[in-house]
Design an enzyme around this catalytic site. Structure first.
Site, mmCIF file in Angstrom:
data_model
loop_
_atom_site.group_PDB
_atom_site.id
_atom_site.type_symbol
_atom_site.label_atom_id
_atom_site.label_comp_id
_atom_site.label_asym_id
_atom_site.label_seq_id
_atom_site.Cartn_x
_atom_site.Cartn_y
_atom_site.Cartn_z
ATOM 1 N N GLY A 73 129.788 49.538 27.157
ATOM 2 C CA GLY A 73 129.080 50.739 26.694
ATOM 3 C C GLY A 73 129.529 51.084 25.297
ATOM 4 N N LYS B 208 138.872 52.250 33.420
ATOM 5 C CA LYS B 208 139.344 51.432 32.289
ATOM 6 C C LYS B 208 140.167 52.331 31.385
ATOM 7 C CE LYS B 208 136.812 49.991 28.117
ATOM 8 N NZ LYS B 208 135.692 49.165 27.612
ATOM 9 N N LEU B 209 141.405 51.925 31.132
ATOM 10 C CA LEU B 209 142.273 52.713 30.254
ATOM 11 C C LEU B 209 142.281 52.079 28.873
ATOM 12 C CD1 LEU B 209 145.464 53.231 32.492
ATOM 13 C CD2 LEU B 209 143.417 54.688 32.341
ATOM 14 N N LYS B 210 142.070 52.883 27.865
ATOM 15 C CA LYS B 210 142.226 52.407 26.494
ATOM 16 C C LYS B 210 143.729 52.301 26.229
ATOM 17 C CE LYS B 210 138.026 52.218 24.850
ATOM 18 N NZ LYS B 210 137.526 50.962 24.267
ATOM 19 N N ASP C 69 135.470 41.047 24.249
ATOM 20 C CA ASP C 69 134.408 41.974 23.858
ATOM 21 C C ASP C 69 134.059 41.660 22.399
ATOM 22 O OD1 ASP C 69 132.886 44.174 23.059
ATOM 23 O OD2 ASP C 69 134.381 45.688 23.487
ATOM 24 N N GLU D 26 141.071 43.679 28.208
ATOM 25 C CA GLU D 26 139.945 43.444 27.316
ATOM 26 C C GLU D 26 140.411 43.370 25.866
ATOM 27 O OE1 GLU D 26 137.020 46.484 27.949
ATOM 28 O OE2 GLU D 26 135.685 45.720 26.395
ATOM 29 N N ASN E 292 140.998 46.915 22.313
ATOM 30 C CA ASN E 292 140.205 46.892 21.072
ATOM 31 C C ASN E 292 140.955 46.179 19.941
ATOM 32 O OD1 ASN E 292 138.963 49.837 22.253
ATOM 33 N ND2 ASN E 292 137.503 48.356 21.447
ATOM 34 N N LYS F 227 127.741 43.457 25.583
ATOM 35 C CA LYS F 227 127.158 44.656 24.959
ATOM 36 C C LYS F 227 125.973 44.169 24.144
ATOM 37 C CE LYS F 227 131.344 47.414 24.223
ATOM 38 N NZ LYS F 227 132.390 47.665 23.229
ATOM 39 N N ASP G 102 141.785 48.187 27.962
ATOM 40 C CA ASP G 102 141.036 47.739 26.780
ATOM 41 C C ASP G 102 141.849 48.043 25.534
ATOM 42 O OD1 ASP G 102 139.229 47.086 24.826
ATOM 43 O OD2 ASP G 102 137.738 48.609 25.357
ATOM 44 N N SER H 58 135.391 54.690 31.134
ATOM 45 C CA SER H 58 136.382 54.342 30.130
ATOM 46 C C SER H 58 137.162 55.605 29.774
ATOM 47 C CB SER H 58 135.635 53.796 28.907
ATOM 48 O OG SER H 58 136.528 53.536 27.858
HETATM 49 O O1 NPG Z 1 131.098 54.133 28.366
HETATM 50 O O2 NPG Z 1 129.729 54.060 26.693
HETATM 51 C C1 NPG Z 1 130.867 53.970 27.175
HETATM 52 C C2 NPG Z 1 132.004 53.663 26.227
HETATM 53 C C3 NPG Z 1 132.936 52.621 26.725
HETATM 54 O O3 NPG Z 1 135.107 52.365 25.891
HETATM 55 C C4 NPG Z 1 133.934 52.240 25.695
HETATM 56 N N1 NPG Z 1 133.446 51.776 24.533
HETATM 57 O O4 NPG Z 1 135.489 49.519 22.794
HETATM 58 O O5 NPG Z 1 134.208 49.302 24.481
HETATM 59 C C5 NPG Z 1 134.664 49.982 23.577
HETATM 60 C C6 NPG Z 1 134.255 51.424 23.419
HETATM 61 C C7 NPG Z 1 133.500 51.767 22.161
HETATM 62 C C8 NPG Z 1 132.859 52.961 22.082
HETATM 63 C C9 NPG Z 1 133.408 50.936 21.098
HETATM 64 C C10 NPG Z 1 132.151 53.316 20.952
HETATM 65 C C11 NPG Z 1 132.717 51.289 19.964
HETATM 66 C C12 NPG Z 1 132.081 52.498 19.895
#
Ligand code: NPG
Length: 372
Positions: free
Chosen positions: A291, A161-163, A239, A214, A191, A263, A189, A135
């Site tokens: 993750g 995966k690009l935020k 998610d 996502e 969020n 998750k 992603d 990510s």
């Molecule tokens: O690889 O552990 C990992 C992180 C992957 O992008 C990732 N997690 O929104 O999925 C998500 C994000 C996240 C991380 C969300 C930390 C909440 C806390």
């Protein structure tokens, strides 16, 4: 299995680089670990709640409080508990799934260690290694992003995966596609950073052949996700919206999700995570393991889960050094883009005592005698 008590331990792991998402910037992973202590051994759980309630309503101090006040007591009062009973024993407490998941994970680990069985074997893993995606956080500039992606690809990551967020979406995706080609497994992603009014912007991602987008819309926008799915071609993956096997079944029935990110923390634990896997498999819906910046403990369990047969897309199951220069367990490493599923009893990994001590900020003990 009898429990003597739970130890709650906060650890603070500095991140190798700031990790920026549409909801905030993380520079440190401040995690809550739960150690279940029994007369015959111990087990470890990890709570994935973040310091601030920005990803979901849960947050790490709140998780510690609800465990102490409401979740640990009924488990400790039971004279005999097995992992399958943890969820039902806590069902009367609304929500707090990340806190519940941490307790269930600790009990499950202790129970499996006593039986000499691994998480993977218990959950139904069919692979001995899983493909690792990575990510990539939001960056200040596109050249910085391209350098970061290039470095991850050199390390062997098999999916990027690009935020994204409004203002950081079409152009970064275009730049990564142009630079690394159509073969790259690429997804984004959001969020929950968009609304249905952004459909036109989101449909501008269609030409880039993304694996999925996502959680484009708010957690509670199931119907809106179904509407968006009718106007964009990129498959929608949920998610934040998926908190149980029930919500997964609803989202699938409504046409709100063609893919689901599982998750375990978000859904109340590994047992519910496996149920979601089963629901998705029955409906032919693709799943992958998300993750939450887990330490080696949570990572071990995630990698075991990701080895189930229905996990047909690479997960956010990166190597430990993606986030931490020092993990609290022996680190997970990349081997040709894959991470090995631990085979030892329980999680198959252990905290390294000196490192754990060094990174610990607080420890509390909840004794079973106080609940009996
Ligand atoms: O690889 O552990 C990992 C992180 C992957 O992008 C990732 N997690 O929104 O999925 C998500 C994000 C996240 C991380 C969300 C930390 C909440 C806390």
């Amino acid at each position: 299995m009898k429990l003597d008590g739970f130890e709650l331990r906060r650890v603070s792991l500095p991140l190798v680089a700031p990790f920026r998402t549409s909801f905030g910037v993380e520079t440190v992973r401040d995690a809550l670990l739960v150690r279940a202590v029994t007369p015959d051994g111990e087990g470890w759980g990890e709570c994935v709640a973040t310091v601030e309630p920005l990803y979901s309503s849960e947050y790490v101090a709140g998780a510690g409080a609800v465990i102490k006040d409401f979740l640990a007591p009924p488990l400790l009062a039971a004279r005999d508990i097995d992992p399958q009973q943890v969820g039902p024993a806590l069902a009367h407490i609304k929500g707090h799934r990340m806190a519940k998941a941490a307790l269930e994970m600790a009990v499950l680990d202790a129970w499996l260690r006593q039986r000499g069985e691994s998480f993977g074997a218990y959950l139904g893993a069919v692979r001995d290694r899983v493909p690792a995606g990575v990510s990539v956080g939001i960056m200040d500039t596109i050249p910085e992003l391209l350098d970061a992606v290039e470095a991850y690809l050199e390390q062997g990551y098999v999916r990027i995966k690009l935020k994204i967020e409004p203002g950081w979406d079409v152009e970064p995706v275009r730049a990564v596609r142009e630079r690394f080609g159509d073969e790259l497994l690429l997804q984004v992603d959001a969020n929950a950073a968009y609304t249905l009014a952004d459909s036109a912007t989101l449909s501008r991602l269609d030409p880039f052949g993304l694996l999925l987008i996502e959680q484009p819309l708010d957690d509670e926008d199931l119907r809106q996700h179904a509407e968006l799915a009718r106007v964009i071609r990129t498959p929608i993956c949920l998610d934040e919206s998926i908190v149980s096997a029930k919500t997964a079944a609803d989202a699938i029935a409504m046409g709100a999700a063609r893919v689901i990110n599982i998750k375990p923390g978000r859904v109340g634990g590994y047992i519910e995570a496996r149920r979601i896997h089963d629901v998705c498999q029955a409906h032919g819906v693709a799943v992958w393991c998300g993750g939450m910046l887990e330490t080696g403990l949570g990572r071990a369990a995630n990698v075991a889960l990701a080895a189930l047969p229905g996990f047909n897309l690479p997960g956010d199951t990166s190597a430990s050094d993606r986030y931490f220069s020092t993990d609290i367990t022996e680190p997970f490493v990349l081997d040709q883009g894959h991470v090995a599923v631990p085979t030892g009893a329980g999680l198959g990994v252990n905290p390294i005592p000196e490192i754990l001590r060094e990174l610990t900020t607080t420890v509390e003990w909840i004794d079973a005698d106080a609940s009996r």
